[in-house]
Design an enzyme around this catalytic site. Structure first.
Site, PDB file in Angstrom:
ATOM      1  N   ARG A  45       5.188  -5.754  -3.226  1.00 19.15           N
ATOM      2  CA  ARG A  45       4.594  -5.515  -1.908  1.00 19.15           C
ATOM      3  C   ARG A  45       3.110  -5.259  -2.103  1.00 19.15           C
ATOM      4  NH1 ARG A  45       2.633  -1.324  -3.283  1.00 19.15           N
ATOM      5  NH2 ARG A  45       1.916  -1.088  -1.154  1.00 19.15           N
ATOM      6  N   GLY A  46       2.403  -5.166  -0.956  1.00 19.02           N
ATOM      7  CA  GLY A  46       0.951  -5.091  -1.012  1.00 19.02           C
ATOM      8  C   GLY A  46       0.414  -6.510  -0.866  1.00 19.02           C
ATOM      9  N   ALA A  47      -0.593  -6.671  -0.002  1.00 24.24           N
ATOM     10  CA  ALA A  47      -1.034  -8.013   0.387  1.00 24.24           C
ATOM     11  C   ALA A  47      -1.414  -8.913  -0.791  1.00 24.24           C
ATOM     12  CB  ALA A  47      -2.189  -7.885   1.383  1.00 24.24           C
ATOM     13  N   ARG A  88       7.185 -12.345   5.129  1.00 22.60           N
ATOM     14  CA  ARG A  88       6.479 -11.227   5.778  1.00 22.60           C
ATOM     15  C   ARG A  88       5.287 -11.803   6.548  1.00 22.60           C
ATOM     16  NH1 ARG A  88       5.423  -5.891   2.460  1.00 22.60           N
ATOM     17  NH2 ARG A  88       5.706  -4.987   4.534  1.00 22.60           N
ATOM     18  N   ASP A 249      -4.043  -5.581   5.166  1.00 27.08           N
ATOM     19  CA  ASP A 249      -3.247  -6.811   5.058  1.00 27.08           C
ATOM     20  C   ASP A 249      -3.929  -7.988   5.721  1.00 27.08           C
ATOM     21  OD1 ASP A 249      -1.267  -4.471   4.846  1.00 27.08           O
ATOM     22  OD2 ASP A 249      -0.245  -6.210   3.995  1.00 27.08           O
ATOM     23  N   LYS A 260      -0.968  -0.569   6.794  1.00 25.71           N
ATOM     24  CA  LYS A 260       0.293   0.166   6.948  1.00 25.71           C
ATOM     25  C   LYS A 260       0.264   1.083   8.161  1.00 25.71           C
ATOM     26  CE  LYS A 260       3.266  -0.127   5.077  1.00 25.71           C
ATOM     27  NZ  LYS A 260       4.300  -1.046   5.625  1.00 25.71           N
TER      28      LYS A 260
HETATM   29  O1  MRU Z   1       4.543  -2.730   3.439  1.00 25.79           O
HETATM   30  P1  MRU Z   1       3.634  -2.731   2.265  1.00 25.79           P
HETATM   31  O2  MRU Z   1       3.979  -1.711   1.242  1.00 25.79           O
HETATM   32  O3  MRU Z   1       3.471  -4.119   1.659  1.00 25.79           O
HETATM   33  O4  MRU Z   1       2.206  -2.332   2.863  1.00 25.79           O
HETATM   34  C1  MRU Z   1       1.088  -2.371   2.015  1.00 25.79           C
HETATM   35  C2  MRU Z   1      -0.160  -1.962   2.672  1.00 25.79           C
HETATM   36  O5  MRU Z   1      -0.207  -1.656   3.835  1.00 25.79           O
HETATM   37  C3  MRU Z   1      -1.407  -2.031   1.838  1.00 25.79           C
HETATM   38  O6  MRU Z   1      -2.308  -1.041   2.220  1.00 25.79           O
HETATM   39  C4  MRU Z   1      -2.061  -3.406   2.018  1.00 25.79           C
HETATM   40  O7  MRU Z   1      -1.135  -4.425   1.769  1.00 25.79           O
HETATM   41  C5  MRU Z   1      -3.230  -3.589   1.140  1.00 25.79           C
HETATM   42  S1  MRU Z   1      -2.768  -3.708  -0.554  1.00 25.79           S
HETATM   43  C6  MRU Z   1      -4.155  -3.881  -1.489  1.00 25.79           C
END
Ligand code: MRU
Length: 362
Positions: A45-47, A88, A249, A260
């Site tokens: 997870r994470g963009a 996603r 994201d 988030k």
């Molecule tokens: O649902 P997630 O855990 O994928 O959410 C992640 C976030 O909101 C991060 O802050 C975002 O993806 C940036 S990651 C460098």
């Protein structure tokens, strides 16, 4: 430094983030369906990390393709990419990475080959090479974000003894390939022996702040204090933080940022307490095709994440739940957007366009 994704030679090896912080377990992903599921379930997870994962997913989806013609191969690659893109919706990095993979396929065929069959083989090799390039690039991009971010936050340090920042969710090494975006300046400060401390919002419903941010900062030896999401105002009011840094994201052309759920609350608080609110992002998270954050698709997730999120039922049966995974912070609450190419400041319509003339990414 922890690494979220690696190529074993036959599989994409992912650190299973659903098991953190208690277990450090890796899973080998060998086809696009497994990758779709891993992205959907937040194994990865994470963009930025899901962008790279999707690129490997696309290769895994076509590596055993036996099409007789290029047209058939193209249709298959398109179908795999379209499928992965449904995992996603909010992080634009996912679509950015898949578009890049499709672009490499188109570029490769321009070079010509003796037969369509040989060309298909060549494209497959190039797609794997591109996914590996993206893996390496992500580390470099995060390092650059760290350098630019540290310049900004070390300025705050001169006015205070030590530096304490608040972050929401996880935009660290575990949201990228390495280093992270929001946490990269913090790792750089730590490496340079600049005293730095992080308040990590626990980040309900899935606790990425306490499970993941706190885990990776502790592994790196950075002092971290976990707070419940509803404690951020108190920490700010008590003067315990000098800045907020979060990831994103997707950034729209006007500088609105999706991140988030709960990030908007933190941004409003930072404004009230007169603290800078920084967003750290690779340019692959910038989407100039969207005029404002109102156009960003927001992922809705299963209600069980709220009703049973802590390993037991925490709400009565037969009540309603609302579980958007992200929110949009309006640009006027964002002090600056830190990218690998430099720092964008308001007005964002101009500064983002200058950093990102192609509309997104490189
Ligand atoms: O649902 P997630 O855990 O994928 O959410 C992640 C976030 O909101 C991060 O802050 C975002 O993806 C940036 S990651 C460098």
């Amino acid at each position: 430094m922890l690494q979220t994704i690696a190529w074993t030679g036959h599989a994409a090896r992912l650190l299973d983030q659903t098991r953190l912080p208690l277990e450090t377990v890796y899973v080998d992903i060998t086809d696009e369906r497994q990758m779709w599921d891993a992205i959907k379930r937040l194994v990865i997870r994470g963009a930025p990390a899901i962008g790279v994962a999707a690129a490997f997913g696309a290769y895994l989806g076509i590596r055993h393709d036996e099409s007789d013609s290029l047209a058939e191969f193209d249709a298959h690659l398109d179908q795999v990419c379209t499928y992965l893109a449904t995992s996603r919706p909010t992080a634009v990095n996912l679509v950015w990475a898949l578009d890049r993979i499709k672009g490499v396929s188109q570029e490769t065929r321009k070079q010509g080959s003796r037969s369509e069959d040989l060309m298909v083989q060549k494209i497959k090799q190039r797609l794997l090479a591109e996914a590996l390039t993206m893996l390496e690039e992500d580390k470099q991009v995060c390092r650059k974000i760290g350098e630019h971010g540290l310049e900004l936050i070390s300025g705050l340090r001169t006015q205070h003894s030590g530096l304490s920042v608040l972050t929401h969710c996880n935009a660290g090494a575990l949201a990228t390939v390495a280093y992270g975006t929001a946490l990269a300046p913090i790792y750089f400060a730590h490496e340079q022996h600049i005293p730095i401390h992080v308040f990590a919002d626990e980040t309900r419903p899935l606790l990425q702040g306490s499970r993941i941010t706190a885990y990776e900062l502790r592994e790196a030896g950075v002092p971290v204090t976990v707070i419940c999401d509803n404690m951020a105002a108190t920490v700010m009011k008590e003067g315990k933080v000098q800045a907020v840094i979060v990831g994103t994201d997707r950034v729209a052309a006007n500088g609105d940022v999706a991140n988030k759920i709960g990030t908007l609350n933190v941004a409003i608080l930072a404004k009230y307490y007169n603290l800078p609110f920084y967003v750290a992002a690779p340019t692959s998270s910038i989407d100039l095709s969207l005029a404002s954050g109102a156009e960003i698709p927001i992922e809705q997730r299963d209600s069980s994440e709220i009703s049973n999120g802590l390993g037991r039922q925490t709400a009565p049966d037969d009540v309603n739940f609302y579980n958007p995974a992200f929110d949009v912070t309006p640009a006027d609450l964002v002090t600056a957007i830190i990218t690998e190419k430099g720092v964008a400041k308001p007005p964002y319509v101009q500064s983002l366009k200058a950093l990102c003339p192609a509309g997104t990414g490189r």
